[in-house]
Design an enzyme around this catalytic site. Structure first.
Site, PDB file in Angstrom:
ATOM      1  N   ASP A 187      48.660  36.792  -7.125  1.00  0.00           N
ATOM      2  CA  ASP A 187      49.320  36.606  -8.427  1.00  0.00           C
ATOM      3  C   ASP A 187      50.358  37.702  -8.711  1.00  0.00           C
ATOM      4  O   ASP A 187      50.767  37.895  -9.853  1.00  0.00           O
ATOM      5  CB  ASP A 187      48.329  36.506  -9.590  1.00  0.00           C
ATOM      6  N   ASN A 209      52.343  39.217 -17.712  1.00  0.00           N
ATOM      7  CA  ASN A 209      51.562  39.177 -18.967  1.00  0.00           C
ATOM      8  C   ASN A 209      50.218  39.875 -18.908  1.00  0.00           C
ATOM      9  O   ASN A 209      49.332  39.557 -19.692  1.00  0.00           O
ATOM     10  CB  ASN A 209      51.355  37.729 -19.437  1.00  0.00           C
TER      11      ASN A 209
HETATM   12  C1  0GY Z   1      50.101  33.369 -13.497  1.00  0.00           C
HETATM   13  C2  0GY Z   1      49.659  33.503 -14.877  1.00  0.00           C
HETATM   14  C3  0GY Z   1      50.424  33.601 -15.994  1.00  0.00           C
HETATM   15  C4  0GY Z   1      51.800  33.243 -16.098  1.00  0.00           C
HETATM   16  C5  0GY Z   1      52.398  32.223 -15.485  1.00  0.00           C
HETATM   17  O1  0GY Z   1      54.092  30.711 -15.156  1.00  0.00           O
HETATM   18  C6  0GY Z   1      53.750  31.713 -15.768  1.00  0.00           C
HETATM   19  O2  0GY Z   1      54.461  32.285 -16.582  1.00  0.00           O
HETATM   20  O3  0GY Z   1      51.751  31.544 -14.561  1.00  0.00           O
HETATM   21  C7  0GY Z   1      49.771  34.017 -17.243  1.00  0.00           C
HETATM   22  O4  0GY Z   1      50.435  34.567 -18.121  1.00  0.00           O
HETATM   23  O5  0GY Z   1      48.524  33.834 -17.363  1.00  0.00           O
HETATM   24  O6  0GY Z   1      49.496  32.629 -12.747  1.00  0.00           O
HETATM   25  O7  0GY Z   1      51.076  33.996 -13.126  1.00  0.00           O
END
Ligand code: 0GY
Length: 289
Positions: A245, A250
């Site tokens: 990840d 965030n």
């Molecule tokens: C992840 C989790 C997050 C964000 C996103 O697409 C995204 O902005 O997936 C999150 O904030 O939980 O898998 O990267």
């Protein structure tokens, strides 16, 4: 970058766990750089740039051979940064895009050529505005022609409502981050059991046993997340994949050390056979097959 945004770890530790040759980091992102690939106007957060060169450096440093790069919401449906990274990586990366209902067959074919193998449907309310289910079903019909699959991101309380929709999807489905359980409840809690039953009842549903850093309440080394990952790996050894990840958008509680995240792997996949399935055989079948 947002004022409270935590950039990725500047110098992660070398993992103690030696990854097997051919291991795939099956969930990571590239962000920007914003001056080349601007963030989407509809985004809910503005991250620190995390360009492809940094991702490839981390891949080599940790001992992975390949990446699956997932389009993140800060880039919306503009997949240019993703496609650029895929082209630069050649056979060492595959991608998951985010598309709208107006996507054409020619655009899908071009992304397929670059290494895209699926789309992501996001239901996490802090990340995206609501998309009607019919729109997603229309996209699913288009992408299934390419043999692509669908990655879904939701949080545990939304699973019950989403289940009928998930059952309608005509492709393999990969659920992000174990369906985001509340790890204070325990693996036997009906919420997590609902997720286990979803996989039990639907052989086309896989999951990423990822993101202990997001799910933890205890913090590193993420002891409280181990039982969840281990339960899924042991019960569904041929339908689980793993990823860092990176660059961890965030995160609020701490900046994860990617080396320590790799050290989480043998705790949820304790045998060589489980590790090989999780890190090589499963992602290779899904993304390089
Ligand atoms: C992840 C989790 C997050 C964000 C996103 O697409 C995204 O902005 O997936 C999150 O904030 O939980 O898998 O990267």
């Amino acid at each position: 970058m947002d004022k409270d945004y935590l950039p990725f770890h500047p110098n992660p530790s070398k993992p103690a766990f030696k990854l097997p040759a051919g291991a795939v980091d099956a969930h990571c992102h590239v962000f920007g750089p914003a001056d080349v690939f601007p963030y989407a106007p509809e985004r809910k957060y503005t991250p620190c740039d995390a360009p492809k060169e940094k991702l490839f450096e981390l891949r080599d440093y940790l001992g992975f051979d390949r990446n699956v790069i997932v389009q993140a919401t800060c880039h919306g449906k503009d997949n240019r940064a993703l496609v650029d990274a895929l082209k630069a990586a050649g056979d060492k990366a595959r991608g998951i895009a985010s598309v709208g209902p107006d996507i054409t067959e020619a655009e899908l074919a071009e992304m397929d050529q670059a290494g895209v193998r699926g789309v992501r449907f996001n239901f996490v309310k802090r990340l995206v505005d609501n998309t009607p289910k019919d729109v997603f079903l229309g996209i699913a019909e288009k992408i299934k022609e390419f043999g692509w699959h669908i990655v879904v991101y939701f949080e545990a309380p939304d699973l019950e409502d989403l289940t009928p929709f998930l059952k309608q999807l005509p492709t393999t489905i990969v659920v992000d981050h174990m369906g985001r359980p509340d790890v204070t409840k325990g693996v036997d809690h009906p919420d997590f059991q609902r997720f286990v039953n979803l996989l039990q009842d639907n052989e086309n549903i896989w999951t990423k046993v990822t993101c202990p850093e997001r799910l933890t309440v205890a913090g590193p080394p993420y002891d409280d997340v181990v039982p969840y990952g281990k339960a899924l790996v042991e019960r569904f050894p041929d339908r689980v994949i793993w990823g860092t990840d990176w660059p961890h958008p965030n995160m609020k509680s701490h900046v994860p050390d990617d080396g320590k995240l790799v050290d989480f792997i043998p705790r949820i996949a304790p045998t060589e056979a489980l590790q090989k399935a999780l890190l090589i055989d499963n992602p290779m079948r899904l993304y390089w097959g």
